[in-house]
Design a protein around this motif. Structure first.
Motif, mmCIF file in Angstrom:
data_model
loop_
_atom_site.group_PDB
_atom_site.id
_atom_site.type_symbol
_atom_site.label_atom_id
_atom_site.label_comp_id
_atom_site.label_asym_id
_atom_site.label_seq_id
_atom_site.Cartn_x
_atom_site.Cartn_y
_atom_site.Cartn_z
ATOM 1 N N ILE A 187 0.864 -1.408 -0.320
ATOM 2 C CA ILE A 187 -0.034 -0.110 0.174
ATOM 3 C C ILE A 187 0.303 1.298 -0.031
ATOM 4 O O ILE A 187 0.592 2.319 -0.041
ATOM 5 C CB ILE A 187 -0.573 0.271 1.443
ATOM 6 C CG1 ILE A 187 -0.107 -0.023 2.515
ATOM 7 C CG2 ILE A 187 -1.556 -1.140 1.162
ATOM 8 C CD1 ILE A 187 0.399 1.553 3.394
ATOM 9 N N GLN A 221 0.241 4.413 -2.152
ATOM 10 C CA GLN A 221 -1.376 4.927 -1.965
ATOM 11 C C GLN A 221 -1.631 6.015 -0.556
ATOM 12 O O GLN A 221 -1.031 5.861 0.435
ATOM 13 C CB GLN A 221 -2.641 4.046 -1.209
ATOM 14 C CG GLN A 221 -2.263 2.776 -1.982
ATOM 15 C CD GLN A 221 -3.218 2.573 -3.215
ATOM 16 O OE1 GLN A 221 -4.184 3.105 -3.137
ATOM 17 N NE2 GLN A 221 -2.593 2.721 -4.367
ATOM 18 N N GLU A 278 -10.965 6.462 -0.084
ATOM 19 C CA GLU A 278 -10.616 5.985 -0.670
ATOM 20 C C GLU A 278 -9.789 3.715 -0.671
ATOM 21 O O GLU A 278 -9.970 2.998 -0.465
ATOM 22 C CB GLU A 278 -9.731 5.633 -2.155
ATOM 23 C CG GLU A 278 -9.791 5.094 -3.843
ATOM 24 C CD GLU A 278 -9.115 5.686 -4.504
ATOM 25 O OE1 GLU A 278 -8.314 4.829 -5.603
ATOM 26 O OE2 GLU A 278 -10.050 6.953 -5.008
ATOM 27 N N LEU A 279 -8.528 4.898 -0.098
ATOM 28 C CA LEU A 279 -7.758 3.210 0.631
ATOM 29 C C LEU A 279 -8.631 2.957 2.050
ATOM 30 O O LEU A 279 -8.271 1.571 1.893
ATOM 31 C CB LEU A 279 -6.445 4.351 1.461
ATOM 32 C CG LEU A 279 -5.419 3.469 2.599
ATOM 33 C CD1 LEU A 279 -5.058 2.185 0.940
ATOM 34 C CD2 LEU A 279 -4.012 3.626 2.411
ATOM 35 N N ARG A 339 -10.456 0.008 0.337
ATOM 36 C CA ARG A 339 -9.785 -0.581 0.018
ATOM 37 C C ARG A 339 -9.432 -1.659 0.467
ATOM 38 O O ARG A 339 -8.724 -2.531 0.881
ATOM 39 C CB ARG A 339 -8.949 -0.540 -1.139
ATOM 40 C CG ARG A 339 -7.561 -1.391 -1.359
ATOM 41 C CD ARG A 339 -6.512 -0.723 -2.408
ATOM 42 N NE ARG A 339 -5.768 -1.548 -2.472
ATOM 43 C CZ ARG A 339 -4.347 -1.973 -2.662
ATOM 44 N NH1 ARG A 339 -3.631 -0.724 -2.417
ATOM 45 N NH2 ARG A 339 -3.515 -3.030 -2.807
ATOM 46 N N SER A 359 -8.870 4.760 8.333
ATOM 47 C CA SER A 359 -7.664 5.889 7.130
ATOM 48 C C SER A 359 -8.418 7.235 7.267
ATOM 49 O O SER A 359 -8.384 7.852 5.522
ATOM 50 C CB SER A 359 -7.381 5.208 5.238
ATOM 51 O OG SER A 359 -6.418 5.608 4.868
#
Length: 179
Positions: free
Chosen positions: A25, A28, A33-34, A37, A141
């Motif tokens: 990762i 990123q 968005e992260l 994911r 996140s």
């Protein structure tokens, strides 16, 4: 604080696994968005999450000296540095934070480059307040520039925290609504 030179085997396993995760990762940017994911590809039931969770639970159950050992606000708010930001960790610092109960507004902080939090529930109902709301097992996140005061409800949990460049900024809280 630097990790001890001779690491406990579970500490070393967690650090090794964290380095593998970071390689997945590292390019990123923290944010919504992260977070999606992370919860989809790295959440409960996946190898990384399950390994992190297992090692953290073992560390707590066995009173291993590497996990959540330093009291920040009594026994209900403890942390441990797993690793400072180094070339091996792609300059992420890694720490564990044990939280139980709420009331940590005085430990409000800003994430200049964002933050990744792998939430491992110790109590099944425990939740951590992420920037998108309450999160049980899984990931939050917060994006760069975000800020919060750690909040937990429903019991105890450990956040395995990955901080880009090790950057956190602490701010005196004038009003809890500031964050």
């Amino acid at each position: 604080m630097s990790p001890p030179s001779a690491l406990h085997p579970n500490h070393q396993k967690l650090l090794d696994r964290a380095r593998e995760f970071i390689a997945e990762i590292e390019d990123q940017t923290p944010g919504a968005e992260l977070e999606a994911r992370l919860n989809s590809e790295f959440g409960p039931g996946t190898p990384y999450y399950d390994d992190f969770s297992s090692l953290i639970r073992q560390g707590l159950a066995n009173n291993e000296s590497w996990i959540s050992k330093e009291g920040v606000d009594g026994a209900n708010f403890r942390l441990s540095d797993i690793s400072p930001p180094t070339e091996d960790t792609k300059y992420f610092s890694i720490l564990t934070v044990y939280l139980e109960n709420d009331g940590y507004e005085h430990i409000a902080h800003i994430h200049p480059y964002g933050e990744l939090n792998c939430i491992v529930q110790i109590d099944p109902a425990a939740e951590f307040k992420g920037f998108q709301g309450w999160q049980g097992a899984g990931w939050t996140s917060p994006p760069p520039g975000s800020h919060h005061a750690p909040s937990v409800r429903g019991g105890g949990l450990v956040a395995l925290v990955f901080i880009p460049a090790g950057r956190l900024a602490f701010k005196e809280l004038k009003d809890p609504r500031d964050f």
